[in-house]
Design an enzyme around this catalytic site. Structure first.
Site, PDB file in Angstrom:
ATOM      1  N   TYR A  91     113.464  18.460   2.644  1.00  0.00           N
ATOM      2  CA  TYR A  91     112.511  18.571   4.053  1.00  0.00           C
ATOM      3  C   TYR A  91     112.447  20.016   4.033  1.00  0.00           C
ATOM      4  O   TYR A  91     113.405  20.606   4.537  1.00  0.00           O
ATOM      5  CB  TYR A  91     113.193  18.128   5.147  1.00  0.00           C
ATOM      6  N   SER A 130     108.385   9.116   1.810  1.00  0.00           N
ATOM      7  CA  SER A 130     108.515   8.863   3.394  1.00  0.00           C
ATOM      8  C   SER A 130     107.581   8.423   4.126  1.00  0.00           C
ATOM      9  O   SER A 130     106.295   8.793   3.965  1.00  0.00           O
ATOM     10  CB  SER A 130     109.144  10.014   4.150  1.00  0.00           C
ATOM     11  N   ARG A 138     111.641  23.161   6.317  1.00  0.00           N
ATOM     12  CA  ARG A 138     111.889  23.497   7.782  1.00  0.00           C
ATOM     13  C   ARG A 138     112.053  24.961   7.879  1.00  0.00           C
ATOM     14  O   ARG A 138     112.423  25.750   6.581  1.00  0.00           O
ATOM     15  CB  ARG A 138     113.290  22.913   8.078  1.00  0.00           C
ATOM     16  N   ASP A 160     118.490   6.263  10.527  1.00  0.00           N
ATOM     17  CA  ASP A 160     119.198   7.372  10.930  1.00  0.00           C
ATOM     18  C   ASP A 160     118.440   8.091  12.144  1.00  0.00           C
ATOM     19  O   ASP A 160     118.638   9.153  12.631  1.00  0.00           O
ATOM     20  CB  ASP A 160     119.571   8.666   9.918  1.00  0.00           C
ATOM     21  N   ASP A 205     112.801   6.644  19.792  1.00  0.00           N
ATOM     22  CA  ASP A 205     112.265   5.985  18.609  1.00  0.00           C
ATOM     23  C   ASP A 205     112.267   4.415  18.923  1.00  0.00           C
ATOM     24  O   ASP A 205     111.618   3.826  18.129  1.00  0.00           O
ATOM     25  CB  ASP A 205     112.705   6.157  17.372  1.00  0.00           C
ATOM     26  N   LYS A 207     113.632  12.225  -1.548  1.00  0.00           N
ATOM     27  CA  LYS A 207     112.833  11.661  -0.651  1.00  0.00           C
ATOM     28  C   LYS A 207     112.048  12.754  -0.124  1.00  0.00           C
ATOM     29  O   LYS A 207     112.263  13.865   0.182  1.00  0.00           O
ATOM     30  CB  LYS A 207     113.487  11.059   0.218  1.00  0.00           C
TER      31      LYS A 207
END
Length: 297
Positions: free
Chosen positions: A166, A241, A168, A40, A49, A200
């Site tokens: 995640y 991850s 943030r 993704d 990337d 994750k």
């Protein structure tokens, strides 16, 4: 070490249990561990990337690599899943990512909007769905609300829900940063509290203590931090991850530490496909050797 929970201990409905069993025991090493290939990053980070390995810009290359490498599943956004997954549908499990954002706006008020549904995942033959939850963002009320709807649909359709937990937002950056032990531990617990089947997380860094609550300000070994994160996930299966590309030994150490702590497995993307083809498969084989040492009891 925190023992990895078995599927029978997770309180899953029939559909979720069947799909997770297929992922964990019919693919990969077939021993209850998991190794996912996420793809993704083209949305999340942009085409930059793929500069290290231009071939990785082609989704057909990545789906084939997931099959060749013996992964338990591949993670795709809906556009790529509709156009490219059908070549290998049924041969490697699909995790359909339901939300995502570009990296262009600031992460100070991060929110990952939903752009696909659990029904789409069923239509495409997916075995799980993925949702990015930004723990600590100032707009968490909106994040939690759209997540609640996804969770309800996943329950209704019997689809396992993998949460990218995640940390943030500006408050997170003021309290150790997004990969501090405090932030990662909190993220794992949040996903468990909010009903994720799998979470994750990034690898925790206990040395990042500036601004963290007092309980996290002490001296913790890296393994102690990883052990604690797995405990915080409880009966939510945990994936670690890979993050940005790093040296082989650093990534292998991360894998060893995660599995020793009781993680279910790994989800490494850039560290796999930002290499040429043969080098990717060599590295994957080393990671599989680590996973082979931790079968579900």
């Amino acid at each position: 070490m925190h023992s990895r929970p078995r599927l029978g201990e997770l309180g899953l409905g029939t559909g979720k249990k069947a799909r997770l069993h297929r992922i964990l025991h019919d693919h990969g090493l077939c021993n209850g561990t998991a190794f996912f290939l996420p793809y993704d990053q083209g949305l999340e980070h942009g085409p930059r990337d793929f500069f290290a390995n231009p071939g990785a810009a082609d989704p057909r290359y990545i789906v084939k690599l997931a099959l060749e490498g013996g992964f338990n599943g591949i993670v795709l956004e809906i556009g790529l899943a509709e156009k490219f997954y059908w070549d290998y549908a049924g041969e490697v499990p699909l995790v359909l990512k339901l939300n995502g954002k570009t990296e262009i706006p600031s992460d100070a008020e991060a929110l990952s909007p939903v752009h696909a549904t659990v029904e789409d995942a069923v239509r495409l033959g997916a075995d799980a769905v993925g949702y990015t939850l930004y723990v600590g963002t100032p707009v968490q009320d909106r994040d939690f609300e759209q997540y609640r709807k996804v969770r309800a649909d996943a329950q209704r359709f019997g689809m396992p829900l993998i949460v990218w937990a995640y940390p943030r937002g500006s408050a997170i950056e003021a309290k150790g940063g997004r990969d501090s032990f405090y932030a990662v531990d909190y993220a794992a617990r949040t996903a468990a509290e909010l009903g994720a089947d799998v979470v994750k997380v990034n690898y925790p860094h206990p040395e990042k203590t500036e601004g963290v609550p007092a309980a996290y300000a002490g001296q913790f070994a890296v393994q102690e931090a990883m052990d604690a994160v797995v405990r915080s996930a409880g009966r939510t299966l945990l994936l670690v991850s890979g993050g940005g590309k790093a040296g082989d030994e650093a990534m292998l150490d991360k894998a060893r530490s995660a599995m020793a702590a009781g993680a279910t497995g790994l989800i490494f993307g850039r560290n796999v496909w930002q290499r040429d083809h043969d080098e990717s498969l060599r590295f994957v084989a080393e990671l599989r050797d680590i996973l082979a040492k931790y079968p579900t009891e």
